[in-house]
Design an enzyme around this catalytic site. Structure first.
Site, PDB file in Angstrom:
ATOM      1  N   GLY A  27      -8.619 -34.496  37.538  1.00  0.00           N
ATOM      2  CA  GLY A  27      -8.218 -33.799  36.316  1.00  0.00           C
ATOM      3  C   GLY A  27      -8.665 -34.462  35.023  1.00  0.00           C
ATOM      4  NE  ARG A 110      -7.799 -22.592  48.264  1.00  0.00           N
ATOM      5  CZ  ARG A 110      -8.007 -22.639  49.573  1.00  0.00           C
ATOM      6  NH1 ARG A 110      -8.303 -23.788  50.148  1.00  0.00           N
ATOM      7  NH2 ARG A 110      -7.908 -21.569  50.323  1.00  0.00           N
ATOM      8  CG  ASN A 126     -15.505 -22.602  37.014  1.00  0.00           C
ATOM      9  OD1 ASN A 126     -14.724 -23.551  37.154  1.00  0.00           O
ATOM     10  ND2 ASN A 126     -16.629 -22.502  37.712  1.00  0.00           N
ATOM     11  CG  HIS A 128     -21.269 -24.833  38.089  1.00  0.00           C
ATOM     12  ND1 HIS A 128     -20.726 -24.970  39.344  1.00  0.00           N
ATOM     13  CD2 HIS A 128     -22.596 -25.106  38.212  1.00  0.00           C
ATOM     14  CE1 HIS A 128     -21.683 -25.297  40.200  1.00  0.00           C
ATOM     15  NE2 HIS A 128     -22.818 -25.379  39.538  1.00  0.00           N
ATOM     16  CB  VAL A 163     -20.074 -18.345  44.256  1.00  0.00           C
ATOM     17  CG1 VAL A 163     -19.972 -19.870  44.133  1.00  0.00           C
ATOM     18  CG2 VAL A 163     -19.189 -17.851  45.389  1.00  0.00           C
TER      19      VAL A 163
END
Ligand code: GRF
Length: 211
Positions: A27, A110, A126, A128, A163
């Site tokens: 985290g 996940r 998100n 990446h 994805v």
């Protein structure tokens, strides 16, 4: 094309957006966001931290700031797909009961099922660790090194049903050095992630993006 993206309401300092951060590991990205939010008044605040494991180390970052921070393990009393659905239903219940308006995936390892993505589409982001669309998936740094490219980076994107494939909000580049291994590259990319993600979340919550 699938269901539409519905962006968060434009928030204000007086009425900040309620954010949930989802993690799986240490985290450090969560900690960077919490620091960004605590430095000065923002139009968003983190009110919930969720992990997919009770023992996820990063939960401590939320707990230290008295933010509701819980690990929700994957149930294991049914088939794989039923367990996955049950897990995501527990997550959805937490998000709803905390009146969450934006879900921030920060090292959440996940893939979320289409049904829950659809519920949050446009309000689910998100980060990446590559310059998407290059090197999607779980082993970006390894693949960057074996491809021999000299530049990589990180990408903040809205999550869709694929994805690492949703609309890109922001990217920043990082050099790949000849002596890099996965660890050194990950550390360099994370430093940039810790600046780019909070800044991009801030713009998204201020209503600066349109689709
Ligand atoms: C980050 O590099 C993120 O891009 C990737 O997982 C890593 C999470 O690291 N998806 P941390 O748990 O925030 O330290």
């Amino acid at each position: 094309m699938g269901s539409p993206f519905i962006l968060p309401r434009p928030a204000s300092l007086q009425d900040p957006l309620r954010i949930a951060v989802m993690i799986s590991g240490g985290g450090s990205g969560l900690e960077a966001l919490l620091r960004f939010q605590s430095k000065e008044q923002r139009c968003h605040h983190t009110v919930l931290v969720l992990a997919d494991r009770i023992g996820a180390r990063g939960l401590s970052h939320g707990k230290n700031r008295s933010i509701r921070s819980i690990g929700i393990p994957i149930p294991d009393n049914a088939s794989k797909s039923e367990n996955r659905l049950a897990h995501e239903k527990l997550i959805q219940t937490e998000l709803e009961s905390s009146k969450i308006e934006l879900v921030v995936l920060s090292g959440y390892m996940r893939i979320l099922s289409p049904w829950i993505v659809k519920k949050w589409k446009g309000r689910l982001v998100n980060i990446h660790p590559s310059l998407l669309p290059d090197f999607p998936g779980a082993h970006a740094h390894r693949e960057v090194i074996s491809a021999g490219v000299s530049t990589t980076g990180c990408t903040v994107h809205l999550v869709d049903e694929g994805v690492d494939s949703g609309p890109i909000l922001a990217q920043k580049t990082v050099p790949v050095l000849p002596e890099d291994d996965e660890k050194s590259l990950q550390e360099r990319v994370k430093k940039v992630e810790h600046l780019l993600y909070p800044e991009t979340i801030d713009l998204l919550c201020s209503g600066e993006f349109s689709l």
